[in-house]
Design an enzyme around this catalytic site. Structure first.
Site, PDB file in Angstrom:
ATOM      1  N   HIS A 148       0.836  -1.189   0.000  1.00 53.50           N
ATOM      2  CA  HIS A 148       0.000   0.000   0.000  1.00 53.50           C
ATOM      3  C   HIS A 148       0.876   1.245   0.000  1.00 53.50           C
ATOM      4  CE1 HIS A 148       0.849  -0.496   4.382  1.00 53.50           C
ATOM      5  NE2 HIS A 148       0.890   0.821   4.355  1.00 53.50           N
ATOM      6  N   HIS A 196      -5.828  -1.740   4.106  1.00 49.03           N
ATOM      7  CA  HIS A 196      -5.727  -0.537   3.285  1.00 49.03           C
ATOM      8  C   HIS A 196      -4.882  -0.808   2.049  1.00 49.03           C
ATOM      9  CE1 HIS A 196      -2.207  -0.667   5.704  1.00 49.03           C
ATOM     10  NE2 HIS A 196      -1.889   0.596   5.689  1.00 49.03           N
ATOM     11  N   HIS A 210       4.800   7.316   2.844  1.00 52.26           N
ATOM     12  CA  HIS A 210       5.553   6.072   2.675  1.00 52.26           C
ATOM     13  C   HIS A 210       4.865   5.158   1.677  1.00 52.26           C
ATOM     14  CE1 HIS A 210       2.575   4.590   5.722  1.00 52.26           C
ATOM     15  NE2 HIS A 210       2.702   3.441   5.065  1.00 52.26           N
ATOM     16  N   HIS A 242       0.636  -1.129  15.023  1.00 56.27           N
ATOM     17  CA  HIS A 242      -0.355  -0.067  14.890  1.00 56.27           C
ATOM     18  C   HIS A 242      -1.624  -0.428  15.653  1.00 56.27           C
ATOM     19  CE1 HIS A 242       1.857   2.058  11.847  1.00 56.27           C
ATOM     20  NE2 HIS A 242       1.787   1.090  10.963  1.00 56.27           N
ATOM     21  N   TYR A 251       9.135   1.287  10.046  1.00 53.26           N
ATOM     22  CA  TYR A 251       9.289   2.352   9.065  1.00 53.26           C
ATOM     23  C   TYR A 251      10.772   2.655   8.934  1.00 53.26           C
ATOM     24  CZ  TYR A 251       4.279   3.274   9.261  1.00 53.26           C
ATOM     25  OH  TYR A 251       2.920   3.162   9.194  1.00 53.26           O
ATOM     26  N   GLU A 261       8.071   1.050   4.384  1.00 52.08           N
ATOM     27  CA  GLU A 261       7.545   0.295   5.520  1.00 52.08           C
ATOM     28  C   GLU A 261       7.525  -1.182   5.174  1.00 52.08           C
ATOM     29  OE1 GLU A 261       3.351   0.740   6.224  1.00 52.08           O
ATOM     30  OE2 GLU A 261       3.458  -0.005   8.284  1.00 52.08           O
TER      31      GLU A 261
END
Length: 303
Positions: A148, A196, A210, A242, A251, A261
């Site tokens: 993503h 996502h 990112h 997260h 990251y 990431e």
């Protein structure tokens, strides 16, 4: 029908030789084509010609490419996007190496998005006949695929409406200043069954926060962290988890300063997945669940 996935990320880098070492030796992507000013990479479990293009001459995002199921999808999206009021242009086969006809869009956030249905098929390194779980010759992290991207925009609500109304994305999670009419600060949206496929947070238009690579689990995240230490990669945050997406993450920066990431776990989404809401006072918990602390670099360093 629809957008199938993030197909490619095209970014600028300041030093192609340093980028070659990072994306090739550390992340373990395979160089599939090179020109005097560009490198084309694919990961071992990706079927299409390439997924990352690195262009010499600066830093930051050039464009994102999302692969659609058919040319008919692109024609339908073109009508919707033009009604939404965005600038579009048709792109022809050959404008992007190995990519067929498509549609180029300037998003309300000033980012360039390309939609395409055809790209040269290369196949994965394990094949489709009695495949092994992974190739033996992996180097570095050995990332299997891109996952993503997260970009910044001045008006997250407008960009969320764009992806929902024009491309049929769904919001998995949102951050608002307050419940009942608060301002939208960020949205995580999917077109596949991941948490996502695109995300955006409030910030300057046209910037990249990112782009991410998928890893299977926490052990692979920790192993990636070890390899980053061995190769003196600049790590921004992690390993950690997260709250938003439940993902496990590190990251880090490529030599040009583009944030990358590695992302693992998270949940599965479906079209009926209910949107999860976070309030701004819980943002630190949402971004970094374990430490519940944001650092200025994470929210201000963009390319």
């Amino acid at each position: 029908m629809g957008v199938m996935r993030l197909g490619y990320v095209h970014a600028r880098v300041t030093d192609l030789a340093a980028a070659r070492s990072h994306y090739g030796d550390t992340l373990g992507m395979r160089l599939v084509h090179e020109e005097s000013d560009r490198l084309y990479y694919k990961a071992w479990d990706e079927y299409d010609h390439h997924s990352v293009v690195l262009e010499s001459g600066g830093v930051g995002l050039v464009k994102l490419g999302y692969k659609c199921q058919s040319p008919d999808d692109i024609a339908e999206f073109e009508n919707r996007i033009q009604r939404f009021g965005c600038i579009t242009e048709r792109m022809s086969k050959g404008e992007n190496l190995a990519v067929g006809d498509g549609l180029r869009v300037v998003l309300p956030s000033d980012h360039v998005l390309e939609l395409y249905a055809d790209i040269e098929y290369v196949g994965t390194e394990t094949g489709t006949l009695n495949p092994d779980p992974f190739p033996r010759h992996l180097v570095g992290v050995g990332v299997p695929r891109i996952d993503h991207a997260l970009i910044t925009c001045e008006e997250p609500e407008v960009l969320e409406r764009f992806f929902a109304e024009c491309l049929d994305f769904h919001a998995s999670e949102r951050v608002v200043t307050q419940l009942d009419g608060g301002e939208l600060l960020g949205s995580w949206m999917f077109c596949t069954n991941t948490p996502h496929d695109i995300a955006f947070i409030k910030g300057p238009n046209g910037k990249l926060h990112h782009f991410a690579y998928y890893l299977t689990d926490w052990n692979e995240i920790l192993r990636a962290g070890d390899i980053f230490a061995m190769d003196d990669v600049s790590v921004d945050v992690g390993p950690t988890r997260h709250g938003i997406t439940r993902g496990q993450t590190i990251y880090f920066f490529d030599p040009a300063g583009n944030r990358n990431e590695v992302f693992a776990a998270g949940y599965i989404t479906y079209p009926d997945f209910p949107t999860i809401t976070w309030t701004a006072d819980q943002l630190a918990k949402g971004i970094f669940y374990v430490s519940r602390e944001l650092n200025d670099r994470f929210t201000t360093v963009l390319t």
